[in-house]
Design an enzyme around this catalytic site. Structure first.
Site, mmCIF file in Angstrom:
data_model
loop_
_atom_site.group_PDB
_atom_site.id
_atom_site.type_symbol
_atom_site.label_atom_id
_atom_site.label_comp_id
_atom_site.label_asym_id
_atom_site.label_seq_id
_atom_site.Cartn_x
_atom_site.Cartn_y
_atom_site.Cartn_z
ATOM 1 N N HIS A 1 0.831 -1.203 0.000
ATOM 2 C CA HIS A 1 0.000 0.000 0.000
ATOM 3 C C HIS A 1 0.866 1.253 0.000
ATOM 4 C CE1 HIS A 1 -2.711 2.864 2.354
ATOM 5 N NE2 HIS A 1 -3.393 2.607 1.262
ATOM 6 N N GLU B 1 0.221 -0.760 -4.831
ATOM 7 C CA GLU B 1 -0.888 0.190 -4.923
ATOM 8 C C GLU B 1 -0.297 1.581 -4.859
ATOM 9 O OE1 GLU B 1 -4.109 2.858 -3.109
ATOM 10 O OE2 GLU B 1 -2.072 2.492 -2.427
ATOM 11 N N LYS C 1 -7.152 9.488 -7.542
ATOM 12 C CA LYS C 1 -7.555 10.302 -6.375
ATOM 13 C C LYS C 1 -8.416 11.463 -6.858
ATOM 14 C CE LYS C 1 -6.134 8.548 -2.512
ATOM 15 N NZ LYS C 1 -7.213 7.899 -1.770
#
Ligand code: G3P
Ligand code: MG
Length: 248
Positions: A8, A35, A112
């Site tokens: 992550h 990720e 995002k």
């Protein structure tokens, strides 16, 4: 099935998140996937940074969208984490993909765009993945349901995940209606029923952010397709423990 271990923001417990240090380390420690989070600069360059603003993870301040890529290159993206990382930079998606290409890694690119709905972010990232021939091993994900709908046109070429932390008894149906082909959920949503429903709908389920032994074991037990973790090296060890215990 084996739950994939996805770092992550890279190995973000050991190195500054979303920098090459964190990605290199994750890869060297055996992570099976990475990720990362994408925002857009003033001159429309997709860059890897989690927040819309620079303050938390760089020496700068203000919004990513208000600076050119070249201006962002002057920032220190590592000292906030530890002094030895002071030369870490914000990297472009392009440079990241060039580095990833020869490595056997699954990719999750998180758009995002739930707070700032960047114009054309979906097509820019898709085109870049296509030109690097990385569509097949990548999932594009977003918390923004409108963005999921805009991504549907790429669905035959790339997996599209709806990201959510919200409880909803009809979550799988909701994601399916949006047009998603996978579900990325917060760990507190994990249940046997949700995983089953999702798999029945042919949608892989991956879970964020799973850093604790108990939560990892729960995901392995329920057959989650992947976990996003800041500690991929721990997750790999605990997955071995899980597999060992299963044979007893
Ligand atoms: O993509 C999974 C996870 O990264 C979503 O939450 O806030 O850590 O980007 P966040
Ligand atoms: Mg993320």
């Amino acid at each position: 099935m084996t739950t994939k271990i996805i770092a992550h923001r890279g190995a973000s417990k050991l190195a500054p998140e979303n920098t090459m240090y964190a990605f290199e380390l994750a890869y060297n420690l055996g992570a099976e996937g990475l990720e990362t989070d994408v925002q857009l600069t003033k001159d429309h360059i997709p860059v890897l940074i989690h927040d819309e603003t620079l303050k938390r993870t760089t020496s700068g301040s203000g919004y990513v969208k208000d600076f050119t890529y070249e201006q962002l290159q002057r920032l220190d993206a590592g000292s906030w984490f530890a002094p030895e990382f002071r030369d870490a930079k914000i990297i472009s998606l392009e440079d990241f993909l060039t580095w990833v290409k020869p490595k056997d890694l699954y990719l999750n690119i998180e758009l995002k765009n739930n707070k700032i709905d960047y114009n054309n972010l979906e097509s820019m990232v898709y085109d870049m993945l296509k030109s690097h021939r990385l569509l097949e091993r990548t999932t594009l994900s977003t918390f923004n349901p409108n963005s999921v709908e805009r991504l549907v046109k790429y669905k035959d070429d790339i997996e599209i995940a709806y990201l959510t932390s919200k409880r909803n008894p009809n979550l799988v149906e909701h994601a399916r209606r949006l047009g998603a082909s996978a579900l990325h959920i917060k760990y507190r949503l994990v249940s046997e029923q949700l995983i089953r429903q999702s798999h029945d709908a042919n949608m892989p389920v991956r879970v964020y952010t799973v850093n604790k032994y108990k939560h990892m074991m729960n995901c392995y037990e329920h057959g989650c397709d992947g976990i996003f973790t800041d500690v991929p090296y721990k997750a790999l060890t605990f997955r071995k423990v899980f597999q060992f215990k299963k044979q007893l």
